[in-house]
Design an enzyme around this catalytic site. Sequence first.
Site, mmCIF file in Angstrom:
data_model
loop_
_atom_site.group_PDB
_atom_site.id
_atom_site.type_symbol
_atom_site.label_atom_id
_atom_site.label_comp_id
_atom_site.label_asym_id
_atom_site.label_seq_id
_atom_site.Cartn_x
_atom_site.Cartn_y
_atom_site.Cartn_z
ATOM 1 N N GLU A 1 0.787 -1.230 0.000
ATOM 2 C CA GLU A 1 0.000 0.000 0.000
ATOM 3 C C GLU A 1 0.822 1.285 0.000
ATOM 4 O O GLU A 1 0.377 2.310 -0.510
ATOM 5 C CB GLU A 1 -0.934 0.011 1.224
ATOM 6 C CG GLU A 1 -2.007 -1.053 1.196
ATOM 7 C CD GLU A 1 -2.993 -0.856 0.069
ATOM 8 O OE1 GLU A 1 -3.509 0.270 -0.096
ATOM 9 O OE2 GLU A 1 -3.231 -1.821 -0.678
ATOM 10 N N SER B 1 -44.647 -36.262 38.533
ATOM 11 C CA SER B 1 -44.221 -36.609 39.893
ATOM 12 C C SER B 1 -43.067 -35.759 40.398
ATOM 13 O O SER B 1 -42.678 -35.871 41.561
ATOM 14 C CB SER B 1 -43.818 -38.089 39.942
ATOM 15 O OG SER B 1 -44.915 -38.906 39.612
#
Length: 806
Positions: free
Chosen positions: A104, A486
């Site tokens: 770059e 239960s």
Amino acid sequence: MSEIENQTSPPPVKTKLRYLHWFMWMNIVLGFILVPLIAALFYALTVYPTLPDVAKLNDVTYQVPLRIVTKDEKLISEIGTKRRLPLEYHEIPERMTQAIISSEDENFFEHGGVDYKGIGRAVYELITTGHKQSGGSTITMQVARNFFLTSEQTYLRKINEIILSYKIEAELTKQEILTLYLNKIFLGYRSYGVAAAANTYYGKTIGELSLDEYAMIAGLPKAPSAYNPIINPTRAIQRRNYVLSRMFDQNYITEEEMLAAQAVEEHAQRNGANIDVSANYVAEMARSFALERFGEEALQNGLTIVTTLDSTLQLRANLSVQNGLQEYERRHGYRGPIRHLGTEELANQETLLKALKNTSNFGGLKVGVVTKFTQDNIKTADTLVFMETGESVSLDFKKMEWAAPYEDVNHTGEAPTKPQDVLTVGDIIYLQWLDNQWQLAQDPQTESALVSIDSHDGAIQALVGGFDYFRSKYNRVTHGQRQVGSNIKPFVYSTALENGMTAATTINDAPVVFHDSNLEDIWRPENYSGRFYGPTRLRNGLAFSRNLVSVRLLQQLGVKTAIHYLQRFGFPLEELNKHRDLSLALGSVEFNPLTMVTAYATFANTGYLIEPYIISEVRNFDGEILYKATPKKACVENRCVPGDKLNAPRVIEPRNAYIMTSLMQDVIRIGSGRKARALNREDIAGKTGTTNEQKDAWFSGFNPNIATTVWVGFDQPSSMGWREVGGRAALPIWMEYMQLALQNEPNVPFMPPEGLVNIQIDPDTGEAVPETTSEGLFEIFREEFAPIVPAVSQKQIQNLTEELFE
């Protein structure tokens, strides 16, 4: 005279030319000097003051996704629109900075913000090749654009970019500028910054990349889509190789390193965040918490939510649920392959792999296709399967003998005698890794939920809301309101103790018919076995889950009394009031697993009501704590300060909790949960739960520190099969999880509180007997409810009477 005048006056044409030249020079001065000066003055007075303050870059914040982790900092999820892992300069590998500078801005460390040589080179490349490899913008100019400007292509924006670049260079060091750039740039697939890109494309941290991978990432800023190594591998390799050549030109790498890296085939694959623990139901709970407390910005401010989950226990919980549901499938037969491929599809490996990868799979299952049998029509033949991973595996028929054809939840067809009875070549099937080998499996139709909490403060240690979050996002732990069966009985029995009964109190287990105005019709409750057992002590009534004992017990206590007492355990009154009848004794109420485990934790911690919680703390990106949980804690072993607002409220007395725990230990020792004896623990207690027609199966159990609840059933309630009770469908999941959860827990009995006595009783009548009675057994009593020990037992008196009248 006139001739002399004509000779001294300048010719008219020359005079005009002189004026013309003067006018042209004045235009040049105006055009090249004065106008730019005026434009510069105008810019300085109107535009320049509006430019952003670059000093803000000293305190920049990034849009960073929300991170959700376990209590031991293992990653659960990242949530946000942008993936970013910001780095400090010292954390960025030198190879990464070399690659990005070569790609770059090769003069980055020399120029003052604008590289005129670079701009010239870009123009030259454009003229000579028709396109430019390197850009004219410096890294500093890109920082100016990315942080302060738009991507609008105008001369004014370019001027602003240049001015800002000089200002940035004056304000920041080169290292600070490069750090900003490498954390900000977009690199495709929602990845911002090089660290996020390293994970996205290669599933690695930035420090783990190879030279070719650094170069590939460095080539992306110019055009993330065009040079995407997954979408456009050819162009991406060209760009990568260009970056490598520039690195060589800059003397960052040797020619040998350049050639070796350029020879590497592209191998990028799209990866998500490196998730350590699968807990997507918890991730969604954490996301909702963050949004509610911090708003939408919570998903982009880099918050870290620390949950209460134990990563090891969460992984085991996931596996326990998956294994438990697969075991249910094996008990009920094989429903057939996912689909079948024809001969042409089998012949083309590319088509075959595509078909496998396009087949959904959940809960740790893999997908494969049957390709051949090693032998024809014999039991010892192996089945060869080509998997979605590209490997071929062999299935042992012995692990396939369960696969009789499914007919319904209670029936299967004939058991297979060879692999060909189950599968054919071309079948796409599910596979499960179990017992160190791949085995035939199927996508379960049942669902399950598991939640485990610290019984002292409610911290959730593990939570599984279903077989797989991506199959169904419905969280059954928090939202699955189901009949508890239960599983409610211990709370009814605790009500009995609160009202003066004892574990030795007998209730007649005999047929009964109720004409209850709150029930639709005549109600004839039955035991699961269909048998009746006569007078039954409460201890045995709970251990063997005798329905008629529970119903008669609630009848004696009164429904109003029971509902008032059950609220102590955190059961919502609104739901309890919907069942103000004797069906409450059998669990007609509907609660979710989180409610149930909270209630059972009250027995585990000797009688305190705690509140479950999943979020431990929230930190901002800098590590500052924004939120910290302050749970109320059970005051166990006097480890609390009297009057402290963080003391959990005591809701039942410790002797009640201890006796109930003892009763639930017998559920495991001799009753409906006796499979759990395989854990060989002295410190566990619990209760099974099954609803009518086996639509729901439960098991809730605990030791002094951990309480865990498991539910199994269909999302749309229907029978799972007449044998699928809590002790068969839910208990094995609980056991597999608790085996690990209890691994570091001392295997010692529950500590009894003061005020209890052990008295010998008659096992049939529950009455106290003399200490010399050989057939008696010891029962636990609270001192004030302890029976008087007679000198002669009732049976001895009866025997003497019979002898007198013979």
